[in-house]
Scaffold this active site. Sequence first.
Site, PDB file in Angstrom:
ATOM      1  N   ARG A  75      -2.550  -2.102  -3.552  1.00 57.34           N
ATOM      2  CA  ARG A  75      -3.815  -1.416  -3.304  1.00 57.34           C
ATOM      3  C   ARG A  75      -3.833  -0.136  -4.149  1.00 57.34           C
ATOM      4  O   ARG A  75      -2.960   0.719  -4.001  1.00 57.34           O
ATOM      5  CB  ARG A  75      -3.944  -1.054  -1.832  1.00 57.34           C
ATOM      6  CG  ARG A  75      -5.190  -0.254  -1.583  1.00 57.34           C
ATOM      7  CD  ARG A  75      -5.288   0.250  -0.168  1.00 57.34           C
ATOM      8  NE  ARG A  75      -6.517   1.011  -0.040  1.00 57.34           N
ATOM      9  CZ  ARG A  75      -6.601   2.175   0.592  1.00 57.34           C
ATOM     10  NH1 ARG A  75      -5.553   2.702   1.170  1.00 57.34           N
ATOM     11  NH2 ARG A  75      -7.751   2.801   0.653  1.00 57.34           N
ATOM     12  N   GLY A 104     -13.604   3.694  10.180  1.00 55.96           N
ATOM     13  CA  GLY A 104     -12.222   3.849  10.619  1.00 55.96           C
ATOM     14  C   GLY A 104     -11.929   5.333  10.638  1.00 55.96           C
ATOM     15  O   GLY A 104     -12.821   6.140  10.922  1.00 55.96           O
ATOM     16  N   GLY A 124     -11.700   0.193  12.620  1.00 57.51           N
ATOM     17  CA  GLY A 124     -11.274   0.576  13.976  1.00 57.51           C
ATOM     18  C   GLY A 124     -12.403   0.948  14.924  1.00 57.51           C
ATOM     19  O   GLY A 124     -12.506   0.407  16.035  1.00 57.51           O
ATOM     20  N   ILE A 125     -13.282   1.850  14.502  1.00 56.77           N
ATOM     21  CA  ILE A 125     -14.379   2.288  15.373  1.00 56.77           C
ATOM     22  C   ILE A 125     -15.475   1.223  15.406  1.00 56.77           C
ATOM     23  O   ILE A 125     -15.962   0.841  16.478  1.00 56.77           O
ATOM     24  CB  ILE A 125     -14.933   3.649  14.889  1.00 56.77           C
ATOM     25  CG1 ILE A 125     -13.827   4.717  14.980  1.00 56.77           C
ATOM     26  CG2 ILE A 125     -16.161   4.052  15.678  1.00 56.77           C
ATOM     27  CD1 ILE A 125     -14.173   6.042  14.313  1.00 56.77           C
ATOM     28  N   HIS A 173     -18.229   0.727   7.394  1.00 54.09           N
ATOM     29  CA  HIS A 173     -16.771   0.703   7.595  1.00 54.09           C
ATOM     30  C   HIS A 173     -16.417   2.004   8.303  1.00 54.09           C
ATOM     31  O   HIS A 173     -16.395   3.084   7.694  1.00 54.09           O
ATOM     32  CB  HIS A 173     -16.059   0.592   6.237  1.00 54.09           C
ATOM     33  CG  HIS A 173     -14.564   0.657   6.349  1.00 54.09           C
ATOM     34  ND1 HIS A 173     -13.749  -0.422   6.082  1.00 54.09           N
ATOM     35  CD2 HIS A 173     -13.732   1.664   6.702  1.00 54.09           C
ATOM     36  CE1 HIS A 173     -12.484  -0.072   6.275  1.00 54.09           C
ATOM     37  NE2 HIS A 173     -12.455   1.200   6.650  1.00 54.09           N
ATOM     38  N   HIS A 185     -13.006   2.195  -0.268  1.00 58.96           N
ATOM     39  CA  HIS A 185     -13.074   1.125   0.745  1.00 58.96           C
ATOM     40  C   HIS A 185     -13.752  -0.127   0.180  1.00 58.96           C
ATOM     41  O   HIS A 185     -14.236  -0.978   0.944  1.00 58.96           O
ATOM     42  CB  HIS A 185     -13.901   1.532   1.989  1.00 58.96           C
ATOM     43  CG  HIS A 185     -13.259   2.568   2.860  1.00 58.96           C
ATOM     44  ND1 HIS A 185     -14.019   3.449   3.596  1.00 58.96           N
ATOM     45  CD2 HIS A 185     -11.971   2.860   3.117  1.00 58.96           C
ATOM     46  CE1 HIS A 185     -13.218   4.240   4.281  1.00 58.96           C
ATOM     47  NE2 HIS A 185     -11.962   3.905   4.009  1.00 58.96           N
ATOM     48  N   ARG A 188     -11.243   7.549  20.102  1.00 58.11           N
ATOM     49  CA  ARG A 188     -11.000   7.286  21.523  1.00 58.11           C
ATOM     50  C   ARG A 188     -10.868   8.592  22.296  1.00 58.11           C
ATOM     51  O   ARG A 188     -11.412   8.762  23.390  1.00 58.11           O
ATOM     52  CB  ARG A 188      -9.733   6.447  21.718  1.00 58.11           C
ATOM     53  CG  ARG A 188      -9.939   4.993  21.426  1.00 58.11           C
ATOM     54  CD  ARG A 188      -8.649   4.297  21.269  1.00 58.11           C
ATOM     55  NE  ARG A 188      -7.965   4.748  20.050  1.00 58.11           N
ATOM     56  CZ  ARG A 188      -7.008   4.084  19.434  1.00 58.11           C
ATOM     57  NH1 ARG A 188      -6.576   2.960  19.927  1.00 58.11           N
ATOM     58  NH2 ARG A 188      -6.467   4.543  18.333  1.00 58.11           N
ATOM     59  N   ASP A 215      -9.241  11.303  16.541  1.00 59.48           N
ATOM     60  CA  ASP A 215      -9.231   9.946  17.073  1.00 59.48           C
ATOM     61  C   ASP A 215     -10.480   9.722  17.932  1.00 59.48           C
ATOM     62  O   ASP A 215     -10.702  10.435  18.910  1.00 59.48           O
ATOM     63  CB  ASP A 215      -7.959   9.753  17.916  1.00 59.48           C
ATOM     64  CG  ASP A 215      -7.726   8.291  18.227  1.00 59.48           C
ATOM     65  OD1 ASP A 215      -8.588   7.677  18.880  1.00 59.48           O
ATOM     66  OD2 ASP A 215      -6.679   7.766  17.808  1.00 59.48           O
ATOM     67  N   ASN A 247       0.874  -1.169   0.000  1.00 57.25           N
ATOM     68  CA  ASN A 247       0.000   0.000   0.000  1.00 57.25           C
ATOM     69  C   ASN A 247       0.911   1.219   0.000  1.00 57.25           C
ATOM     70  O   ASN A 247       1.493   1.585   1.021  1.00 57.25           O
ATOM     71  CB  ASN A 247      -0.882  -0.027   1.252  1.00 57.25           C
ATOM     72  CG  ASN A 247      -1.921   1.070   1.243  1.00 57.25           C
ATOM     73  OD1 ASN A 247      -1.860   1.994   0.433  1.00 57.25           O
ATOM     74  ND2 ASN A 247      -2.871   0.976   2.150  1.00 57.25           N
ATOM     75  N   GLU A 272      -8.182  -5.898   4.945  1.00 57.09           N
ATOM     76  CA  GLU A 272      -8.002  -5.497   3.554  1.00 57.09           C
ATOM     77  C   GLU A 272      -6.797  -6.175   2.914  1.00 57.09           C
ATOM     78  O   GLU A 272      -6.822  -6.530   1.743  1.00 57.09           O
ATOM     79  CB  GLU A 272      -7.880  -3.963   3.464  1.00 57.09           C
ATOM     80  CG  GLU A 272      -9.234  -3.303   3.675  1.00 57.09           C
ATOM     81  CD  GLU A 272      -9.166  -1.799   3.829  1.00 57.09           C
ATOM     82  OE1 GLU A 272      -8.825  -1.344   4.940  1.00 57.09           O
ATOM     83  OE2 GLU A 272      -9.435  -1.086   2.853  1.00 57.09           O
ATOM     84  N   ARG A 305     -12.631  14.437   7.736  1.00 56.55           N
ATOM     85  CA  ARG A 305     -13.412  14.897   6.581  1.00 56.55           C
ATOM     86  C   ARG A 305     -14.843  15.235   6.977  1.00 56.55           C
ATOM     87  O   ARG A 305     -15.439  14.568   7.815  1.00 56.55           O
ATOM     88  CB  ARG A 305     -13.467  13.809   5.497  1.00 56.55           C
ATOM     89  CG  ARG A 305     -12.133  13.447   4.912  1.00 56.55           C
ATOM     90  CD  ARG A 305     -12.322  12.526   3.702  1.00 56.55           C
ATOM     91  NE  ARG A 305     -11.046  11.960   3.304  1.00 56.55           N
ATOM     92  CZ  ARG A 305     -10.765  10.650   3.333  1.00 56.55           C
ATOM     93  NH1 ARG A 305     -11.681   9.788   3.704  1.00 56.55           N
ATOM     94  NH2 ARG A 305      -9.586  10.227   2.957  1.00 56.55           N
TER      95      ARG A 305
HETATM   96  P1  ADP Z   1      -7.723   3.670   9.201  1.00 58.07           P
HETATM   97  O1  ADP Z   1      -8.828   4.289   8.393  1.00 58.07           O
HETATM   98  O2  ADP Z   1      -6.584   4.574   9.470  1.00 58.07           O
HETATM   99  O3  ADP Z   1      -7.339   2.257   8.747  1.00 58.07           O
HETATM  100  P2  ADP Z   1      -8.768   2.290  11.550  1.00 58.07           P
HETATM  101  O4  ADP Z   1      -9.714   1.346  10.888  1.00 58.07           O
HETATM  102  O5  ADP Z   1      -7.539   1.747  12.186  1.00 58.07           O
HETATM  103  O6  ADP Z   1      -8.405   3.506  10.617  1.00 58.07           O
HETATM  104  O7  ADP Z   1      -9.619   3.069  12.662  1.00 58.07           O
HETATM  105  C1  ADP Z   1      -9.072   4.131  13.379  1.00 58.07           C
HETATM  106  C2  ADP Z   1     -10.147   4.654  14.325  1.00 58.07           C
HETATM  107  O8  ADP Z   1     -10.557   3.604  15.196  1.00 58.07           O
HETATM  108  C3  ADP Z   1      -9.657   5.800  15.197  1.00 58.07           C
HETATM  109  O9  ADP Z   1     -10.622   6.834  15.212  1.00 58.07           O
HETATM  110  C4  ADP Z   1      -9.586   5.150  16.570  1.00 58.07           C
HETATM  111  O10 ADP Z   1      -9.843   6.065  17.586  1.00 58.07           O
HETATM  112  C5  ADP Z   1     -10.707   4.156  16.484  1.00 58.07           C
HETATM  113  N1  ADP Z   1     -10.610   3.159  17.565  1.00 58.07           N
HETATM  114  C6  ADP Z   1      -9.677   2.206  17.756  1.00 58.07           C
HETATM  115  N2  ADP Z   1      -9.908   1.548  18.929  1.00 58.07           N
HETATM  116  C7  ADP Z   1     -11.011   2.125  19.480  1.00 58.07           C
HETATM  117  C8  ADP Z   1     -11.754   1.920  20.680  1.00 58.07           C
HETATM  118  N3  ADP Z   1     -11.411   0.989  21.560  1.00 58.07           N
HETATM  119  N4  ADP Z   1     -12.831   2.709  20.902  1.00 58.07           N
HETATM  120  C9  ADP Z   1     -13.184   3.669  20.029  1.00 58.07           C
HETATM  121  N5  ADP Z   1     -12.528   3.902  18.884  1.00 58.07           N
HETATM  122  C10 ADP Z   1     -11.454   3.151  18.614  1.00 58.07           C
END
Ligand code: ADP
Length: 393
Positions: free
Chosen positions: A90, A207, A327-328, A205, A179, A281, A279, A9, A381, A238
């Site tokens: 990718r 993230g 991630g989220i 999806h 995605h 979190r 982020d 990637n 992915e 965004r």
């Molecule tokens: P990318 O698009 O960079 O691949 P990811 O799929 O890794 O992103 O997702 C990143 C997001 O996931 C960030 O906003 C991060 O805060 C969120 N995330 C990861 N773990 C948690 C959690 N335990 N609770 C809430 N959000 C989380």
Amino acid sequence: MPQTILVINSGSSSIKYQLVDPSIGVAMASGLVERIGEEMSTIHHRYSLKEVTINEPVPNHEAALQQVLDLFEEIGPQFEEAHIVGIGHRIVQGGRYFSGPTLIDDRVKRLIGELSSLAPLHNPPALKGIEVCQKLLPGIPNVAVFDTAFFQKLPNSSALYALDRDVAERYSIRRYGAHGTSHQYVSTRVTQVLGDKELKQIVLHLGNGASASAIVSGRAVDTSMGLTPLEGLVMGTRTGDIDPAVVFHLQRVANMSVSEVDNLFNKKSGLRGLAGDNDMRAVREMARSGNPRAREALEIYINRLVKYIGGYAAEMGGVDVITFTAGIGENDIDLRREVCQRLEFFGVILDEEANNTRPREATTISRRDSSVRVMVVPTNEELAIATQAMTLV
Ligand code: ADP
């Protein structure tokens, strides 16, 4: 003997890679070269229990890949034991040309280059990644896996904007989505796990970038990202959907240039713009400690999601499964609960206990008596790219 795919990637200043054995779905090695071309770069390589991080300047993508290949020799796995039979790249934008994985030749490279106007930040570095691989690993076939491919056959009712047809056609303006590799992988997992090919699915999806898709019997019928990944859901940085007249307004009243607005919408908006941090979190933490902006950011984020879910359910004439991923989607237990609570009016009933986990496998988090099944399916992915590439090498 295992056969592996090196998944690449390649971004403007980074190369992420994974060595994947698609037959067992396992990454044998992985790593990342960051800040290529800057004063100091970082190279991170992981193989079985060994992990190394090197800080040194890496001037360009060719030097970066050479470093990675050297690390394969030094740290492992050595090339004789890696058995790389193909390289999967990718590629963000495949435009109207590519509806599936494609073996790369000069024509394919030319088309990826031609599509750079639709993905100026992504296609040029991906092309560079391909060229570097061809030079440093001659004889190993390269396969392009496009982020847009899964959405290439969207019906015109969702793919076309209500824009003057001549302008739209002349400048290739339509909804391409993004995605797609993840939406396809996750929806296929749902189909496999439930043993039903006729499902109406919504995949979320969520993230750093975020997108939703509507899928009927394995075919994508709508998706939230558009000409570019800017459209749709609220994301880390965004805006997602926004009245395009905001662009004219900012140009008129704030004298902003097109690239300033581009930067504002893509990099300084979303959760970052609303709550001060991209982020989730951190936003959750701020909301918990009573920060009203963070709380409002979450409300806007969730409202947009619910709007898309309702819209897609209406568009498909119903929905059988709603799936959270990335991630989220995979980790934010509260978000899943809050979204499902908003969907109680159409019979969604969450299983609180099942939801209270961060599953590593496809898992149902709704109760048996829920009118719609709700699932969490971890996306992968790299595995999806490796699996698709393997079909062509
Ligand atoms: P990318 O698009 O960079 O691949 P990811 O799929 O890794 O992103 O997702 C990143 C997001 O996931 C960030 O906003 C991060 O805060 C969120 N995330 C990861 N773990 C948690 C959690 N335990 N609770 C809430 N959000 C989380």
